[in-house]
Write an enzyme that holds these catalytic residues in place. Sequence first.
Site, PDB file in Angstrom:
ATOM      1  NE  ARG A 137      -1.949  -1.379   3.480  1.00 22.95           N
ATOM      2  CZ  ARG A 137      -3.145  -1.893   3.706  1.00 22.95           C
ATOM      3  NH1 ARG A 137      -4.159  -1.134   3.963  1.00 22.95           N
ATOM      4  NH2 ARG A 137      -3.319  -3.181   3.702  1.00 22.95           N
ATOM      5  CB  THR A 138       3.690   2.485   1.991  1.00 25.01           C
ATOM      6  OG1 THR A 138       3.001   2.154   3.197  1.00 25.01           O
ATOM      7  CG2 THR A 138       4.412   3.799   2.194  1.00 25.01           C
ATOM      8  CE  LYS A 157      23.849  -7.993  -9.822  1.00 20.95           C
ATOM      9  NZ  LYS A 157      23.794  -7.122 -10.997  1.00 20.95           N
ATOM     10  NE  ARG A 173       7.785   0.703   4.213  1.00 15.09           N
ATOM     11  CZ  ARG A 173       6.529   0.330   4.438  1.00 15.09           C
ATOM     12  NH1 ARG A 173       6.173  -0.918   4.236  1.00 15.09           N
ATOM     13  NH2 ARG A 173       5.634   1.199   4.849  1.00 15.09           N
ATOM     14  CG  HIS A 211       5.300   4.590   8.176  1.00 11.57           C
ATOM     15  ND1 HIS A 211       5.323   5.342   7.012  1.00 11.57           N
ATOM     16  CD2 HIS A 211       4.571   3.479   7.878  1.00 11.57           C
ATOM     17  CE1 HIS A 211       4.646   4.691   6.074  1.00 11.57           C
ATOM     18  NE2 HIS A 211       4.175   3.567   6.580  1.00 11.57           N
TER      19      HIS A 211
END
Length: 317
Positions: free
Chosen positions: A61-62, A89, A111, A139
């Site tokens: 959703r975010t 990597k 995020r 957040h």
Amino acid sequence: MQEYSFGHRHLLGIEGLTPDDINHVLDVADGYVDMNRQAEKKNAELRGRTLINCFFENSTRTRTSFEVAGKRLGADVINMAVQASSMRKGETLIDTAMTLNAMHPDVLVVRHPESGAVQLLSEKVDCAVINAGDGSHEHPTQALLDALTIRRRKHRLGGLTVAICGDVLHSRVARSNIALLTVMGARVRVVAPRTLLPTAIERLGVEVFHDMEAGLKDVDIVMMLRLQIERMHGSFVPSTREYFHFFGLDYDKLKRAKPDALIMHPGPMNRGVEIGSEVADDIDRSLIRHQVEMGVAVRMACLQILTRDISNRPPLQ
Ligand code: NCD
């Protein structure tokens, strides 16, 4: 409204924002709610700007919400597929930041599973950075969208009593909401078993309860949190059934709250664990779908505000 000077280059957390900053974001977002409800829901405020969504942790959703927000304002939106990226990597976070920076994005939405990682990245790039969740730290856009949702229904934030219930220990949503609601003059309670509360949580200016009956008494807003199993190392609750019995929201526990108390949850929900389906889906009392709608408007506001005064920004050290 356009004259307000936001004074922050990035949005890394609610901590550090003033009530005026918060009200400004919410006022701008209010305008976008109206725009998003029209058939024609696009303008050109971010035309020519590039937004890179950089999610080092799963999100539906975010990430989608930021993508929709950027596109509604006319920006080019790129979703970086981190699973397939150079991080795998062995490239460091800083190398990734430098690489993205060289592409001249205007906003990076980040995020990351580690608290503090987004701040670190923001120190290495020239563009605005929005924290879309760092570990169990902050957040901020979630707290802002929750505030907009509450303000539109209750017409204020100050003076309300809000109970934040459940897995506070692992929750960046709880931390950002506590910071926002307390600075705006709401009374905040946290309701959780001792194992799911950080030590010294009272220092954040909240009242602590260990049982739902007492914790929900006469509150205006009941904010439920997901049990964040993926962040738990070891056993924090005896079983999800027992957890629901003591801490899951159902009508019986909700009776303690004010008769017009409203229910919130940031999603994704564990139905039958922290919240019962009948309360989650109660169209009169549950704001869960409104929260998602407000999320797009708040993210549009943040993108607009952070890209507006680009010429006035202090140069990087
Ligand atoms: C929250 C998150 O990722 O911090 N979800 C969200 O952003 N909608 C809360 C959660 O994962 O429980």
